[in-house]
Design an enzyme around this catalytic site. Structure first.
Site, short mmCIF file in Angstrom:
data_model
loop_
_atom_site.label_atom_id
_atom_site.label_comp_id
_atom_site.label_asym_id
_atom_site.label_seq_id
_atom_site.Cartn_x
_atom_site.Cartn_y
_atom_site.Cartn_z
N ASP A 47 9.77 0.17 -7.61
CA ASP A 47 10.41 1.22 -6.90
C ASP A 47 10.98 2.78 -7.19
O ASP A 47 11.07 3.12 -6.11
CB ASP A 47 11.13 0.12 -5.22
N SER A 48 10.85 2.44 -8.32
CA SER A 48 10.83 4.12 -9.00
C SER A 48 9.55 4.97 -8.61
O SER A 48 9.79 5.92 -9.06
CB SER A 48 11.46 3.92 -10.35
N ASP A 86 8.03 -5.13 -7.21
CA ASP A 86 9.27 -4.43 -7.29
C ASP A 86 9.74 -4.82 -5.70
O ASP A 86 8.25 -3.72 -4.80
CB ASP A 86 9.74 -3.22 -7.35
N GLU A 185 21.23 -4.37 -14.98
CA GLU A 185 20.97 -2.87 -15.66
C GLU A 185 22.21 -2.07 -14.80
O GLU A 185 23.31 -1.93 -14.37
CB GLU A 185 20.29 -1.50 -13.70
O1 KIV Z 1 12.23 0.90 -10.27
C1 KIV Z 1 12.14 0.21 -10.96
O2 KIV Z 1 11.13 0.97 -12.60
C2 KIV Z 1 13.00 -0.44 -11.52
C3 KIV Z 1 13.47 -0.78 -13.33
C4 KIV Z 1 13.12 0.04 -14.77
C5 KIV Z 1 14.44 -2.48 -13.78
O3 KIV Z 1 13.39 -1.35 -11.41
#
Ligand code: KIV
Length: 283
Positions: A47-48, A86, A185
């Site tokens: 979700d990044s 995610d 994390e």
């Molecule tokens: O959303 C993301 O990119 C993440 C990680 C890098 C673990 O949750």
């Protein structure tokens, strides 16, 4: 099925091997194809995406629909690594039913093999419900960016003894709930090592030291394409940001200076054909 395709059991077996799990995020087809050509174990459509590709200032705004579109794109290029999607903010918090139905969309519509859900003991019931629907879940504890408003900033978690104990307890509860792996994390390396020892499922660290069973990074950070300040735990393996700017500036100069397109990058008629065209024009 493709013989080289990584599966959830293959990733779980790594707990008992010395080969570390290596994971990266991807959000589109072109990067997914490139990662697919490497020996990477897991691609996470994180979700990044919200911050990296959509330009929001947190992971909270990205929607299910946006995550589905990007997971579909990544899925088209991802033939070998395990594909994990995610679950975005508010796609699972409300009820077990909503969590199962949204997780199911990632599997059915987008071709993911598993989903990731943020949160410790308070999300155990959701995780159990999703895994009971035969959808493998990767847990995510420690610094959980979807909790940014509660925790107040992207900072190391578990600094105090009580908080560190809670993070370890969360890991054990997630294991009971049925996760196949746990992202750790933003926690100290010694706590991550202790959790890695304590759980039977693999741990995958990001800002959690070297003693996890694997590591994950945001692809754009590793490539030097990140727009925001780079966290301490990120190692930039190259700087495609600088290279991109240089390439584009050279392109601009060459177009303005009529250096590009040159003969090598233009279509030329062969003179025979040219004659026949001009002949036909005269007719
Ligand atoms: O959303 C993301 O990119 C993440 C990680 C890098 C673990 O949750």
């Amino acid at each position: 099925m493709n013989q080289n395709k990584k599966t959830v059991p293959i990733i779980m077996e790594r707990k008992n091997s010395s080969k570390k799990i290596v994971a990266l995020t991807a959000y589109d087809y072109s990067f997914s194809r490139l990662l697919d050509l490497t020996d990477l174990d897991i691609i996470l459509v994180g979700d990044s995406l919200s911050m990296v590709s959509l330009g929001y200032n947190s992971t909270l705004p990205v929607t299910m629909e946006e995550m589905i579109i990007h997971t579909c794109a990544v899925s088209r290029g991802c033939h070998n690594p395990l594909l994990v999607a995610d679950m975005p903010f508010m796609s699972y918090q409300i009820s077990n039913e909503l969590a199962i139905s949204n997780a199911g969309r990632f599997i059915q519509e987008a071709g993911a093999q598993a989903v990731k859900i943020e949160g410790g003991s308070r999300m155990a019931e959701r995780i159990e419900a999703v895994t009971h629907a035969d959808i493998p879940v990767m847990g995510h504890i420690g610094l959980t960016p979807q909790s940014i408003n509660r925790i107040g900033g992207y900072r190391v978690q578990g600094k105090h003894y009580k908080d560190a104990r809670q993070i370890k307890k969360d890991a054990l509860i997630l294991q009971e709930a049925g996760v196949f792996s746990i992202v750790l994390e933003g926690i100290y390396g010694d706590l991550a090592a202790e959790i890695t020892q304590a759980v039977k499922v693999p741990t995958i660290g990001i800002g959690a030291g070297v003693q996890c069973d694997g590591q994950i990074l945001v692809l754009h950070d590793l490539l030097g394409l990140g727009m925001n300040s780079t966290p301490k735990f990120v190692k930039q393996y190259t700087n495609l940001g600088d290279q991109t700017q240089k390439a584009v500036n050279t392109y601009i100069e060459e177009v303005r200076g009529e250096v590009f397109p040159d003969e090598d990058h233009s279509y030329k008629r062969n003179s025979q054909k040219l004659r026949s065209v001009s002949d036909s024009h005269q007719e």
